[in-house]
Design a protein around this motif. Structure first.
Motif, PDB file in Angstrom:
ATOM      1  N   VAL A  13     -11.189  -6.782  -1.346  1.00 22.88           N
ATOM      2  CA  VAL A  13     -10.187  -7.198  -0.358  1.00 22.88           C
ATOM      3  C   VAL A  13     -10.761  -7.094   1.047  1.00 22.88           C
ATOM      4  O   VAL A  13     -10.653  -8.032   1.863  1.00 22.88           O
ATOM      5  CB  VAL A  13      -8.907  -6.351  -0.479  1.00 22.88           C
TER       6      VAL A  13
ATOM      7  N   VAL B 178      -0.631  -2.065  -4.447  1.00 24.62           N
ATOM      8  CA  VAL B 178      -1.917  -2.763  -4.450  1.00 24.62           C
ATOM      9  C   VAL B 178      -2.880  -2.121  -5.442  1.00 24.62           C
ATOM     10  O   VAL B 178      -3.611  -2.806  -6.166  1.00 24.62           O
ATOM     11  CB  VAL B 178      -2.513  -2.768  -3.029  1.00 24.62           C
TER      12      VAL B 178
ATOM     13  N   GLY C 282      -4.081 -12.379   5.736  1.00 21.60           N
ATOM     14  CA  GLY C 282      -3.915 -11.494   4.595  1.00 21.60           C
ATOM     15  C   GLY C 282      -4.611 -12.013   3.355  1.00 21.60           C
ATOM     16  O   GLY C 282      -5.512 -12.860   3.438  1.00 21.60           O
ATOM     17  N   VAL C 283      -4.195 -11.498   2.204  1.00 23.62           N
ATOM     18  CA  VAL C 283      -4.840 -11.868   0.947  1.00 23.62           C
ATOM     19  C   VAL C 283      -3.811 -12.118  -0.144  1.00 23.62           C
ATOM     20  O   VAL C 283      -2.693 -11.586  -0.115  1.00 23.62           O
ATOM     21  CB  VAL C 283      -5.823 -10.774   0.465  1.00 23.62           C
TER      22      VAL C 283
ATOM     23  N   ASN D 115      -5.955   0.860  -2.760  1.00 25.05           N
ATOM     24  CA  ASN D 115      -7.128   0.056  -3.102  1.00 25.05           C
ATOM     25  C   ASN D 115      -7.562   0.131  -4.565  1.00 25.05           C
ATOM     26  O   ASN D 115      -8.565  -0.489  -4.929  1.00 25.05           O
ATOM     27  CB  ASN D 115      -8.307   0.463  -2.209  1.00 25.05           C
TER      28      ASN D 115
ATOM     29  N   THR E  75       0.845  -1.185   0.000  1.00 19.47           N
ATOM     30  CA  THR E  75       0.000   0.000   0.000  1.00 19.47           C
ATOM     31  C   THR E  75       0.888   1.247   0.000  1.00 19.47           C
ATOM     32  O   THR E  75       2.107   1.165   0.157  1.00 19.47           O
ATOM     33  CB  THR E  75      -0.901   0.023   1.233  1.00 19.47           C
TER      34      THR E  75
ATOM     35  N   ILE F  61      -3.740 -11.657  -4.335  1.00 16.00           N
ATOM     36  CA  ILE F  61      -4.453 -11.013  -5.439  1.00 16.00           C
ATOM     37  C   ILE F  61      -4.011 -11.690  -6.728  1.00 16.00           C
ATOM     38  O   ILE F  61      -2.821 -11.754  -7.034  1.00 16.00           O
ATOM     39  CB  ILE F  61      -4.149  -9.505  -5.505  1.00 16.00           C
TER      40      ILE F  61
ATOM     41  N   ILE G 229      -9.667 -12.666  -5.363  1.00 17.94           N
ATOM     42  CA  ILE G 229      -9.003 -12.473  -4.082  1.00 17.94           C
ATOM     43  C   ILE G 229      -9.075 -13.778  -3.295  1.00 17.94           C
ATOM     44  O   ILE G 229     -10.144 -14.370  -3.162  1.00 17.94           O
ATOM     45  CB  ILE G 229      -9.690 -11.358  -3.265  1.00 17.94           C
TER      46      ILE G 229
ATOM     47  N   GLN H  54       0.388  -7.680   4.008  1.00 17.77           N
ATOM     48  CA  GLN H  54      -0.930  -8.312   3.952  1.00 17.77           C
ATOM     49  C   GLN H  54      -1.285  -8.801   2.558  1.00 17.77           C
ATOM     50  O   GLN H  54      -2.111  -9.699   2.412  1.00 17.77           O
ATOM     51  CB  GLN H  54      -1.982  -7.296   4.423  1.00 17.77           C
ATOM     52  N   HIS H  55      -0.652  -8.225   1.511  1.00 17.75           N
ATOM     53  CA  HIS H  55      -1.036  -8.535   0.131  1.00 17.75           C
ATOM     54  C   HIS H  55       0.084  -9.263  -0.605  1.00 17.75           C
ATOM     55  O   HIS H  55       1.225  -8.798  -0.621  1.00 17.75           O
ATOM     56  CB  HIS H  55      -1.368  -7.250  -0.634  1.00 17.75           C
ATOM     57  N   GLU H  56      -0.262 -10.397  -1.214  1.00 15.99           N
ATOM     58  CA  GLU H  56       0.665 -11.105  -2.085  1.00 15.99           C
ATOM     59  C   GLU H  56       0.020 -11.289  -3.450  1.00 15.99           C
ATOM     60  O   GLU H  56      -1.211 -11.206  -3.593  1.00 15.99           O
ATOM     61  CB  GLU H  56       1.055 -12.457  -1.477  1.00 15.99           C
TER      62      GLU H  56
END
Length: 506
Positions: free
Chosen positions: A403, A193, A431-432, A172, A5, A434, A425, A225-227
């Motif tokens: 998300v 992200v 986490g999440v 986002n 982010t 993508i 997602i 948190q985001h991969e």
């Protein structure tokens, strides 16, 4: 690869500058050089006229440095500054002051008339560089900034964005009122992200991630948190053993299909076999066994009564559930009392890996207590409409916050959520992921059944739930992309995706 982010990228910058000791002006110079390396790959760029649109912050500072480097390569360049140079500070001010010592034309946009004159004077062959706003853009753009972005978008010139298209929220992917429609986005250090999520992803053009000299120490081994699900996931494909038999590769039970939707069971079973599952058993509405045998002779098929004789089949169905290593329930079943009874039977088996899809989810949405009665590995695979029913929110809310909704649902219910959309997602408690693969040709009947079948086939092979979900989305999307090359987006069918799975698995 992780995606970050705007706040996370700001912290990476801070750590690099304050903890590691690399000066911020060095990072700005590295960013400009990395951007230039990509820009110079553009055909005929050396003979182009480049207009660099600069804001007043660090993104604008990158633009000033890029303009200087263009000048040093004897490329015609003009700098356009949105606002008063008196407001430029820090490293951006350093690079602006250097520009003043060089023979580079600088125009200021301080009024709508300034903008009108600029647009009228821009050569048709000019190339634009967008260095107006960076990853800190988190409020709506208005006034001259908005008018300038709209004017740039209204021209046919190629625009190369610095780090992000101005107006795309890095956190986002939301559009801050307006945004640059880039031909290519050259982003620094790590993907943002907002470049992955829609609607922002529709504004990026091609995205290239470039190194600007940030040491891995600044971001590795930190809890992002985001991969991203990308082509490197091919390394995670399950291996076959030299000494093995069909039981080695697991037993998948697929409870799916009804009188008018038996194709769902067939698509699921074929997909499970294609990813290497050893044995697949289908339990479907009685009276359609012959059609299933004819379509997929490799499967074991059992029928059950979807009428007042349902209880006669309970013992046999319980035995099938105990037999299975992984269970998929829901595709093509219809939403009725029998689907509810079957879902209850499946969920009572706490030692089983379970996927709930389609009508299984529709039943679940009206009986959410079922999800919380037992503690085991559950994967749900809703599309946007099903997610809206599960969460009691409208589809527009879900679309705008995929998300957030998937992550909250997974955390609340301690399950894995595979939310299918333009950017699927995969959410878990920490986490999440993508998905960056796939295409709009996959928006076709049966595509979701193929995905569910792939995941249950992987689960049956003793894959952990999260790995099966993420790897399943990778295989499904990659196969869809392979099928698109052969059939095109308009003619792509779910069965084409299944046929391409073997290519992905090689």
């Amino acid at each position: 690869m992780v995606a970050v982010t705007g706040q996370e990228m700001k912290e990476i910058d801070r750590f690099t500058i304050e903890e590691i000791g690399i000066c911020s002006i060095v990072l700005m110079e590295n960013a400009a050089n990395a951007f230039m390396n990509e820009l110079m790959k553009e055909p005929n760029i050396k003979n182009s006229y480049v207009v660099v649109f600069c804001g007043l912050g660090n993104n604008g500072g990158d633009g000033f440095a890029i303009a200087r480097l263009l000048k040093l390569k004897n490329i015609d360049v003009q700098v356009v500054i949105l606002g008063s140079p008196d407001e430029i500070k820090g490293d951006a001010k350093v690079n602006y002051n250097v520009l003043l010592q060089l023979d580079i034309p600088i125009r200021l946009i301080l009024s709508e008339l300034d903008l009108k004159h600029l647009i009228e004077s821009v050569p048709k062959h000019a190339v634009f560089v967008d260095a107006i706003f960076g990853f800190g853009c988190n409020k709506n753009i208005d006034g001259l900034y908005a008018l300038t972005i709209l004017a740039i978008n209204g021209l046919e010139n190629k625009t190369f964005s610095v780090d992000l298209p101005s107006g795309v929220n890095a956190n986002n992917g939301k559009i801050m009122g307006v945004a640059i429609e880039a031909y290519k986005t050259i982003t620094f250090c790590l993907p943002k992200v907002g470049l992955l999520l829609y609607p922002g992803a529709a504004y990026t053009g091609d995205v290239v991630v470039v190194d600007i000299g940030v040491p891995e120490k600044a971001w590795m081994d930190k809890p992002y948190q985001h991969e991203i699900i990308e082509s490197s996931f091919s390394q995670l494909l399950p291996k076959r053993r030299v000494i093995s038999h069909k039981g080695t590769y697991g037993k998948a039970l697929i409870i799916a299909g009804s009188k008018s939707m038996m194709g769902a069971a067939i698509l699921c079973a074929r997909s499970a076999y294609q990813v290497g599952c050893g044995i697949v058993k289908i339990i479907a509405e009685k009276g359609h066994e012959d059609a299933l045998f004819a379509s997929i002779p490799e499967a074991i098929v059992e029928g059950y009564h979807r009428n007042e004789n349902f209880n006669e089949d309970l013992e046999r169905m319980n035995e099938a559930i105990k037999w299975a290593d992984a269970i998929l329930i829901g595709p093509g079943m219809t939403e009725d009392e029998y689907t509810k009874k079957l879902l209850e039977m499946v969920l009572k088996n706490e030692d089983k890996k379970i996927i709930i899809d389609a009508d299984g989810l529709n039943v679940l949405s009206k009986n959410m207590d079922l999800l919380n009665q037992w503690n085991h590995n559950i994967i749900i695979t809703p599309h946007i409409g099903e997610m809206a029913r599960l969460t009691a929110h409208n589809t527009n809310e879900i679309i705008g916050n995929t998300v957030e909704f998937s992550l909250a649902f997974s955390r609340e219910n301690k399950i894995i959520t595979v939310l299918k959309s333009e950017r699927t997602i995969i959410a878990h408690e920490d986490g999440v992921f993508i998905n960056s693969l796939g295409n709009n040709g996959m928006a076709t009947a049966g595509s979701g059944d193929v995905l569910a079948g792939i995941i249950v086939g992987l689960l049956a092979q003793d894959e952990k739930a999260l790995k099966a979900a993420t790897l399943g989305v990778y295989i499904h999307s990659k196969a869809g992309d392979i099928a698109k090359e052969q059939y095109g987006e308009h003619s792509l069918m779910a069965s084409n995706i299944i046929d391409a799975i073997s290519t992905v698995m090689r």
